[in-house]
Design a protein around this motif. Structure first.
Motif, PDB file in Angstrom:
ATOM      1  N   TRP A 132      11.428  -8.777  -5.463  1.00 18.61           N
ATOM      2  CA  TRP A 132      10.379  -7.307  -5.933  1.00 18.61           C
ATOM      3  C   TRP A 132      11.301  -6.471  -5.845  1.00 18.61           C
ATOM      4  CZ3 TRP A 132       7.222  -6.134  -9.781  1.00 18.61           C
ATOM      5  CH2 TRP A 132       6.443  -6.568  -9.509  1.00 18.61           C
ATOM      6  N   GLU A 133      11.692  -6.326  -3.783  1.00 20.23           N
ATOM      7  CA  GLU A 133      11.607  -5.463  -3.185  1.00 20.23           C
ATOM      8  C   GLU A 133      13.683  -4.585  -3.525  1.00 20.23           C
ATOM      9  OE1 GLU A 133      10.887  -3.209  -0.881  1.00 20.23           O
ATOM     10  OE2 GLU A 133       9.330  -4.734   0.251  1.00 20.23           O
ATOM     11  N   TYR A 152       4.057  -8.679  -4.556  1.00 20.02           N
ATOM     12  CA  TYR A 152       5.109  -7.261  -4.164  1.00 20.02           C
ATOM     13  C   TYR A 152       4.670  -6.226  -2.905  1.00 20.02           C
ATOM     14  CZ  TYR A 152       1.982  -4.233  -7.233  1.00 20.02           C
ATOM     15  OH  TYR A 152       1.080  -4.022  -7.932  1.00 20.02           O
ATOM     16  N   ILE A 242       6.698  -2.670  -2.288  1.00 24.25           N
ATOM     17  CA  ILE A 242       8.121  -2.115  -2.566  1.00 24.25           C
ATOM     18  C   ILE A 242       7.526  -0.575  -2.897  1.00 24.25           C
ATOM     19  CG2 ILE A 242       8.131  -4.621  -3.889  1.00 24.25           C
ATOM     20  CD1 ILE A 242       6.895  -2.877  -6.153  1.00 24.25           C
ATOM     21  N   TYR A 249       1.774   0.678  -5.175  1.00 22.51           N
ATOM     22  CA  TYR A 249       2.888  -0.086  -5.701  1.00 22.51           C
ATOM     23  C   TYR A 249       2.802   0.038  -7.089  1.00 22.51           C
ATOM     24  CZ  TYR A 249       1.183  -1.537  -1.254  1.00 22.51           C
ATOM     25  OH  TYR A 249       0.680  -1.493  -0.104  1.00 22.51           O
ATOM     26  N   ALA A 253       7.060  -0.238  -9.651  1.00 16.59           N
ATOM     27  CA  ALA A 253       7.000  -1.055  -9.825  1.00 16.59           C
ATOM     28  C   ALA A 253       7.605  -0.880 -11.616  1.00 16.59           C
ATOM     29  CB  ALA A 253       6.256  -2.650  -9.806  1.00 16.59           C
TER      30      ALA A 253
END
Length: 347
Positions: A132-133, A152, A242, A249, A253
């Motif tokens: 995710w990062e 995340y 993230i 978030y 994303a």
């Protein structure tokens, strides 16, 4: 073959500058000849992802879901994880690092290895969070992002469990052993332990079999994992974000260009399935190319390593795609496919 990159003068989130030793392995096809899959390991895992001793050999290998006869598989060791040395490189300042720093280290390494595009980033537990990062940091890097049994963000529940782990690691007389015993109780479930042990006692010492099992796992990890490595990896679990501090978030994303395939576990007591389903529902309103699959199991968090059949069935359609993503700029890759140690200097 284990190889190494030395990243010079890396500046972490706290502003500390130091050299980073990043080790990695390639498996399967040469990186110039096949789509590349980056595999991120879990907390006690490493870059040895396939082969007779590979920790994810049921998923990765010849004629496996991730077929190394069709793909090039790349696996980095999270710096400081203790695999083949350098486990103490963050010993003094491990709490200065965030998982975002590890993603930045990976991004710089990929650039210097002339890997411009990935077919997929995949990982389980903290390895999935790192996927995710990295995807949030480099939104156009990968065609497919596959975060498994993770999140995340670091939830309050996750931070609470990791705080107990940190307390054990810094106060116990047998820290790695005792922390691992505690960890096994939230990697599994009451139902999983009941099915496995049925309340039985050991014939030799009359202890409950579940007690012997916990002691075995504590001893096993103590013999192969160092205290500095465990402290670092446990700390990184508390830094998953993230959004890079904004707490937005979903916005972070939604900027990811590749297809996102979330895999959750219905009985996970560490990274809760409810959190993943909420992410899927909310993110699907902003991003069309997202899917979710749920492993049904009584075994909790560790089900992503146990329920291989379900995981394979979810992921097989992704890795049967025929679209090949090759990297044309391969001047640093030698003719035999190995890559010499290189120095990366941050700008």
């Amino acid at each position: 073959m284990l190889q190494e990159i030395k990243i010079e003068n890396f500046k972490n989130s706290a502003g500390t500058v130091q050299d980073i030793h990043l080790s990695y392995q390639f498996f399967g096809k040469k990186p110039t000849d096949a789509p590349i899959i980056l595999v991120n390991h879990a907390l006690t895992g490493n870059s040895l992802v396939t082969g007779s001793k590979g920790w994810w050999k049921d998923l990765i290998g010849k004629n496996r879901c991730i077929d190394i006869d069709r793909f090039c598989v790349l696996a980095f060791n999270i710096p400081g994880n203790g695999f083949k040395g350098h486990e103490d490189q963050f010993f003094e300042n491990y709490k200065e690092f965030r998982l975002r720093d590890i993603a930045e280290i990976q991004a710089q390494a990929l650039e210097k290895l002339n890997i411009l595009k990935l077919f997929a980033i995949i990982g389980g537990s903290i390895g999935g969070a790192l996927a995710w990062e990295l995807a949030a940091l480099k939104p156009e890097l990968a065609e497919n992002i596959i975060p498994i049994a993770c999140d995340y963000k670091s939830t309050d529940w996750l931070v609470a469990n990791c705080r107990i782990q940190d307390h054990i690691l810094n106060n116990s007389l047998d820290p790695v052993h005792d922390a691992r015993m505690h960890a096994m109780t939230f990697y599994r479930t009451p139902q999983s332990l009941a099915q496995k042990f049925e309340g039985k006692r050991n014939k030799d010492n009359q202890a409950f079999e579940v007690e012997n099992w916990l002691l075995h796992h504590g001893e096993k990890l103590k013999n192969r994992f160092t205290l500095p490595s465990y402290k670092l990896m446990n700390h990184l679990l508390t830094t998953i974000d993230i959004s890079d501090g904004s707490q937005n978030y979903l916005e972070a994303a939604s900027r990811i260009k590749g297809d996102i395939h979330i895999v959750t576990v219905n009985s996970d007591l560490f990274f809760l399935a409810e959190e993943n389903w909420n992410t899927y529902v909310e993110l699907s309103l902003l991003k069309g190319n997202i899917s979710i699959h749920e492993i049904r199991s009584i075994h909790g968090h560790d089900a992503f390593l146990i329920e291989t059949g379900q995981l394979n069935s979810f992921l097989k359609p992704v890795f049967q795609q025929t679209k090949a993503i090759l990297n044309n700029n391969s001047s640093r890759i030698t003719r035999d496919g190995s890559i010499d140690t290189v120095n990366i200097t941050t700008r």
